[in-house]
Design an enzyme around this catalytic site. Structure first.
Site, PDB file in Angstrom:
ATOM      1  N   HIS A 238       0.995  -1.148  -0.275  1.00 27.41           N
ATOM      2  CA  HIS A 238       0.140   0.089   0.161  1.00 27.41           C
ATOM      3  C   HIS A 238       0.843   1.201  -0.098  1.00 27.41           C
ATOM      4  O   HIS A 238       1.340   1.668   0.597  1.00 27.41           O
ATOM      5  CB  HIS A 238      -1.034   0.084   1.383  1.00 27.41           C
ATOM      6  CG  HIS A 238      -2.148   1.438   0.793  1.00 27.41           C
ATOM      7  ND1 HIS A 238      -2.232   1.733  -0.071  1.00 27.41           N
ATOM      8  CD2 HIS A 238      -3.136   1.362   1.883  1.00 27.41           C
ATOM      9  CE1 HIS A 238      -3.516   2.651   0.464  1.00 27.41           C
ATOM     10  NE2 HIS A 238      -3.915   2.047   1.217  1.00 27.41           N
ATOM     11  N   TYR A 243      -0.707   7.240   3.333  1.00 30.44           N
ATOM     12  CA  TYR A 243      -0.399   6.480   4.739  1.00 30.44           C
ATOM     13  C   TYR A 243       1.188   6.058   4.371  1.00 30.44           C
ATOM     14  O   TYR A 243       1.776   7.206   3.502  1.00 30.44           O
ATOM     15  CB  TYR A 243      -1.258   5.167   4.307  1.00 30.44           C
ATOM     16  CG  TYR A 243      -2.291   4.885   4.641  1.00 30.44           C
ATOM     17  CD1 TYR A 243      -3.447   5.472   5.691  1.00 30.44           C
ATOM     18  CD2 TYR A 243      -3.055   4.561   3.945  1.00 30.44           C
ATOM     19  CE1 TYR A 243      -4.157   5.469   6.224  1.00 30.44           C
ATOM     20  CE2 TYR A 243      -5.005   4.459   3.723  1.00 30.44           C
ATOM     21  CZ  TYR A 243      -5.715   5.030   4.799  1.00 30.44           C
ATOM     22  OH  TYR A 243      -6.568   5.203   5.000  1.00 30.44           O
ATOM     23  N   ARG A 415     -16.790  -0.519  -3.156  1.00 31.19           N
ATOM     24  CA  ARG A 415     -17.851  -0.125  -3.021  1.00 31.19           C
ATOM     25  C   ARG A 415     -18.985  -0.955  -4.008  1.00 31.19           C
ATOM     26  O   ARG A 415     -19.601  -1.378  -3.472  1.00 31.19           O
ATOM     27  CB  ARG A 415     -18.208   1.292  -3.076  1.00 31.19           C
ATOM     28  CG  ARG A 415     -17.490   2.024  -1.820  1.00 31.19           C
ATOM     29  CD  ARG A 415     -17.576   3.107  -1.981  1.00 31.19           C
ATOM     30  NE  ARG A 415     -16.424   4.089  -2.412  1.00 31.19           N
ATOM     31  CZ  ARG A 415     -15.969   5.263  -1.543  1.00 31.19           C
ATOM     32  NH1 ARG A 415     -16.830   5.850  -1.123  1.00 31.19           N
ATOM     33  NH2 ARG A 415     -15.041   5.503  -1.836  1.00 31.19           N
TER      34      ARG A 415
END
Length: 446
Positions: A238, A243, A415
């Protein structure tokens, strides 16, 4: 090619799935009956990545569920649960080519929230609850004919927050809910490096020492090794959405003066070392994915003139490193590293970024695969994104004649799968593709 009825392939002799202690029929839901047929769209053609073959080009993106044990005194902290087995297993059962497990922290303070998934428990000769929880999910997905990946992550300055459904009350997770406000970290520390969005501020990070950065690199490798032992097919780093890896890449958040800060080479060093450390401990045939924010969407912001920014040109420059650090697949997202980002309002902005990077990769003669993600909901749109991105010369020629070329080699959705678990089945129906159904559900598709 459109059809009003789902076409399903004839069922072979029913055999039991292997690797699980109960009976379920071996099946391969979501696979095209004849993937090399001339009229089979690329979306339903296999994708070979090193030694792993995905049966179609539909990938379930990592989705944080904030549903693990948070108490650090519990051996089950960070371990996947029955919820994850039901959630991820059902998407595999319904035919996704690859399901990627949510962002899984390589260190306790690398979780976004105390209820996040983790994979840091490591003791030679024993199986931790984190390992057992992961293996249970992996074994089930494999029993359904699916492939499964895991996204390894460290939240950096965005850590120690509560689950989003509690954010109306508060955002920061303190010690009363097992947060770690004194151990939120980043490439640079202090009040000026607090992450804030929507008028709400997070914890102030402290700056990681050089030795701590090197230890996080080793932590990624240990987690990758443990994931492989559990049977995971693919590992993703990631490196997006503000992040820790993304924080190191960007001059907006990386103000270091050691070997991990300053120049482009230094700011990308952390990522490159993580990738190489993972490649050193995983099988040669295991694919390595990388998710990036292709741009921070700060090109017109004053901070870009002051400090620089990570933009599409930075991502293009990063491409040259990917083959040498063993990255096989670039998962192209964007944003998430600055509260003043200006994301375009049109829905295919990230798809266009993926297309631009894929074009650069092919122009350089490289073979790194590219995934497009972001607001992909419809079968026709998903099919168009990848059409021609295979070894079939007729498919490639057809795309060129239509005045377009593939923007990606696979599509990733998150989603939409929460809204529509049957997306693969419904897409096959819409595109007129004959696929294998999940055998236990087969009577519903007759």
């Amino acid at each position: 090619m459109a059809s009003t009825d789902l076409k399903t392939a004839p069922s072979p002799a029913v055999l039991p799935a292997q690797g699980i202690p109960y009976f379920t029929p071996a099946a391969n839901p979501g696979a095209a009956a004849n993937p090399i047929a001339k009229d089979t769209p690329t979306l339903f053609r296999p994708l070979q990545i090193r030694d792993v073959t995905l049966k179609n080009r539909v990938i379930v993106s990592p989705m944080c569920m904030y549903s693990t044990v948070s108490d650090p005194s519990s051996p089950f902290i960070g371990a996947l649960t029955d919820f994850h087995l039901a959630h991820l297993g059902h998407l595999a059962l319904k035919g996704a080519g690859l399901v990627i497990i949510e962002a899984t922290a390589v260190q306790p303070n690398g979780r976004i929230s105390p209820n996040d998934s983790g994979l840091w428990q490591w003791q030679e000769g024993t199986e931790s609850e984190q390992f057992k929880g992961l293996k249970r999910v992996v074994d089930f997905v494999h029993a359904q004919g699916g492939k499964i990946g895991i996204q390894l992550a460290h939240a950096g300055r965005k850590a120690s927050t509560v689950a989003p459904w509690l954010a109306m009350e508060k955002v920061k997770a303190d010690e009363s809910v097992f947060g770690w406000p004194e151990d939120v970290v980043g490439p640079s520390g202090g009040e000026e490096n607090i992450w804030a969005e929507g008028g709400v501020s997070y914890w102030a990070p402290r700056e990681l020492s050089t030795e701590e950065v090197e230890e996080i690199v080793r932590a990624f490798a240990r987690s990758a090794e443990l994931a492989v032992k559990a049977g995971v097919d693919i590992i993703e780093i990631h490196g997006a959405h503000g992040y820790l890896v993304n924080e190191f890449l960007s001059p907006v958040t990386n103000r270091r003066t050691d070997k991990y800060g300053g120049s482009f080479e230094n700011r990308t060093r952390f990522l490159r070392e993580i990738a190489l450390a993972i490649r050193d401990v995983v099988p040669e045939g295991l694919p390595l994915f990388l998710r990036i924010s292709a741009t921070e969407w700060l090109e017109e912001h004053p901070i870009a003139a002051e400090r620089g920014t990570w933009d599409i040109n930075s991502s293009v420059e990063l491409l040259k490193y990917l083959p040498e650090i063993g990255v096989d697949f670039l998962d192209v997202s964007s944003g998430g590293n600055h509260k003043d980002q200006k994301i375009p309002t049109f829905t295919d902005c990230q798809i266009n970024l993926a297309g631009q990077l894929r074009k650069e990769i092919r122009a350089a003669g490289a073979k790194t695969l590219v995934g497009a993600v972001g607001l992909i909901t419809q079968a026709d749109a998903a099919s168009e994104i990848v059409q021609g991105a295979d070894e079939d010369e007729a498919h490639r020629a057809e795309s060129m004649l239509a005045g377009s070329e593939p923007k990606a080699d696979a599509v990733l959705m998150a989603r939409q799968f929460l809204r529509e678990a049957d997306w693969v089945v419904n897409a096959a129906k819409k595109l007129g593709v004959q696929i294998s159904p999940p055998l236990q559900f087969g009577r519903a598709y007759l």
